[in-house]
Design a protein around this motif. Sequence first.
Motif, short mmCIF file in Angstrom:
data_model
loop_
_atom_site.label_atom_id
_atom_site.label_comp_id
_atom_site.label_asym_id
_atom_site.label_seq_id
_atom_site.Cartn_x
_atom_site.Cartn_y
_atom_site.Cartn_z
N PHE A 1 0.69 -1.19 0.11
CA PHE A 1 -0.05 -0.07 0.05
C PHE A 1 0.87 1.15 -0.06
CE2 PHE A 1 0.90 -0.40 4.40
CZ PHE A 1 1.27 0.93 5.04
N ASP A 2 2.17 1.21 0.62
CA ASP A 2 2.92 2.37 0.72
C ASP A 2 3.73 2.41 -0.56
OD1 ASP A 2 4.29 0.08 1.34
OD2 ASP A 2 5.14 0.87 3.21
N ALA A 3 4.00 1.59 -1.74
CA ALA A 3 4.60 1.64 -2.70
C ALA A 3 4.61 2.67 -3.34
CB ALA A 3 4.55 0.55 -3.44
N PRO A 4 5.40 3.44 -4.10
CA PRO A 4 5.38 4.63 -5.07
C PRO A 4 4.26 4.39 -6.06
CG PRO A 4 7.58 3.61 -5.35
CD PRO A 4 6.83 2.94 -4.29
N ALA A 5 3.70 5.47 -6.51
CA ALA A 5 2.77 5.24 -7.62
C ALA A 5 3.31 4.55 -9.18
CB ALA A 5 2.22 6.75 -8.09
N ASP A 6 4.71 4.73 -9.29
CA ASP A 6 5.15 4.10 -10.40
C ASP A 6 5.23 2.55 -10.40
OD1 ASP A 6 5.82 6.48 -11.30
OD2 ASP A 6 7.93 6.34 -11.21
N ALA A 7 5.29 1.98 -9.07
CA ALA A 7 5.20 0.81 -8.94
C ALA A 7 3.86 -0.03 -9.49
CB ALA A 7 5.56 0.35 -7.52
N PHE A 8 2.65 0.52 -9.13
CA PHE A 8 1.38 0.28 -9.50
C PHE A 8 1.29 0.63 -10.90
CE2 PHE A 8 1.07 0.79 -4.90
CZ PHE A 8 0.13 -0.17 -4.74
N LEU A 9 1.84 1.69 -11.68
CA LEU A 9 1.77 1.84 -13.03
C LEU A 9 2.17 0.80 -13.79
CD1 LEU A 9 2.42 5.44 -13.09
CD2 LEU A 9 0.32 4.54 -13.73
N ALA A 10 3.30 0.19 -13.25
CA ALA A 10 3.96 -1.08 -13.91
C ALA A 10 3.34 -2.17 -14.16
CB ALA A 10 5.46 -1.15 -13.04
N VAL A 11 2.41 -2.52 -13.06
CA VAL A 11 1.78 -3.75 -13.29
C VAL A 11 0.58 -3.57 -14.27
CG1 VAL A 11 2.29 -4.56 -10.95
CG2 VAL A 11 0.08 -3.04 -11.35
N MET A 12 0.35 -2.31 -14.76
CA MET A 12 -0.71 -2.01 -15.60
C MET A 12 -0.31 -1.81 -17.13
SD MET A 12 -3.48 -1.47 -13.80
CE MET A 12 -3.49 -1.41 -12.18
N GLN A 13 0.90 -2.32 -17.59
CA GLN A 13 1.29 -2.07 -18.74
C GLN A 13 0.65 -3.38 -19.56
OE1 GLN A 13 3.37 -0.27 -20.13
NE2 GLN A 13 3.46 0.96 -18.15
N ASP A 14 -0.03 -3.03 -20.63
CA ASP A 14 -0.64 -3.78 -21.52
C ASP A 14 -2.07 -4.42 -21.06
OD1 ASP A 14 1.45 -3.62 -23.55
OD2 ASP A 14 2.41 -5.13 -22.51
N VAL A 15 -2.60 -3.84 -19.95
CA VAL A 15 -3.71 -4.42 -19.43
C VAL A 15 -4.83 -3.41 -19.70
CG1 VAL A 15 -4.84 -4.31 -17.06
CG2 VAL A 15 -2.68 -5.23 -17.18
N ALA A 16 -6.20 -4.25 -19.73
CA ALA A 16 -7.31 -3.62 -20.36
C ALA A 16 -8.07 -3.39 -19.17
CB ALA A 16 -7.95 -4.52 -21.44
#
Length: 316
Positions: A49-64
Motif C-alpha cells: 500500500f505504501d509503494a510509489p505510484a510508479d510501482a502500480f503503474l508498472a503492473v498496468m502495462q498492456d492491461v485492459a
Amino acid sequence: MKVLVTGATGLVGRQVVKRLRDAGLEVRIASRHPERLGRTSDAVLLPGFDAPADAFLAVMQDVAHVVHCAALNNDRDASEHDYLAVNGALTGQLAGAAATLASGRFLYLSSIRAVVGPGFSGTIDEETLPAPQDAYGRSKREGEIRTLDAYRSAGRSDAAVLRLPPVHGEGMKGNLATLMRLADTALPLPTGALTGIRSLISSDAVAGAVLQLLTKSAALQPIYVAGDRPPATISEIVAAFRRGFGRPPRLLAVPGTPLRAAAKVLGKGKAWDALTASQICDPSLLVSEGWIPEADTLDQLTELARRRKSAAAHAR
C-alpha cells in the motif's frame, strides 16, 4: 484483451481467473508472492500500500481490465490501521494507476459489510445508505470511495463496486466455515437461535457476475449488489451442511425469547442480534443486465459438506 486479477489464489479469485480464461480472456495475476504461481503464469508483484505510484503503474502495462479481489478479510485478527492500509490505501493506489493506464473497466469486489453491520435486518440494494459497523466494513467502504473517486478524477466512469454477501465454496472461511464445523457435530441446535435469513453467493456465481460486468456492452453503474436466490434461514444452512455430513438435522424447537434473554445476561447480546438478523441482498440491477443468480444454494452447501467428509476420510 488482458485482465489483471488481484487475489487470484483466494476463494473468489481462483474462480474469477478460471472463468475469464474459459471465456478466452488473457489473465495477468498480481500477487504478493508471484514466485509461488509457477513459470507458466503471467504473474507480477502486487506492490504494498505504501509503494510509489510508479510501482502500480508498472503492473498496468498492456492491461485492459482490472478485477481487484485481494483484501484483508474479516477472519483475520488485524487492527483498523491494517484493514485501512490494505483495503483502503492499496485499493486507491491500484485504482489510480488503472484509471491512468488501463483502457477498460475496473471492478472492485467489496462486501455488504461496507454498508451494514452484522446486526442489521432488512434488504440490501444499491441504494442502501452506507453505515459500516466495524474496522473491516469501514475499510471496504474506504476502498469503494477511493476506487470511484480515482475514476471520477480521471474523468472516467468505467469503474464499479460489486458488493457481496457471504461467499461459499471450497476454502471458505468466516461465519459459514464456523457453521459448517458446528454442523459436523452431534450438538443439537435450538431453532429459536437460528431464525436469521441470509443471502449467500457461491464463488462461481461471483465469477459469473464479474465476467458479465466486464463484457456487457452497456455502461457500468457505480454500485452493484449480488446474491443467490432465494435467501436461506440459518437453520436451513446448518441442516444442508448436516445432510452433506450424513448427520440428522438435530434442530430443537426452542423459542427464541429465553435464549435472547440468556444471551444478554452473558454479555452476548450483539452476537445474538447478528445470529437472528435477516440480511437479504437484492440483485435486481445485476439481473436486469443479464446476470442469472443461482437458485440451488442449499444443494451446493450439502455438496460442500459431502466433499469435506470424503476428503477427511481419504486423509485418514
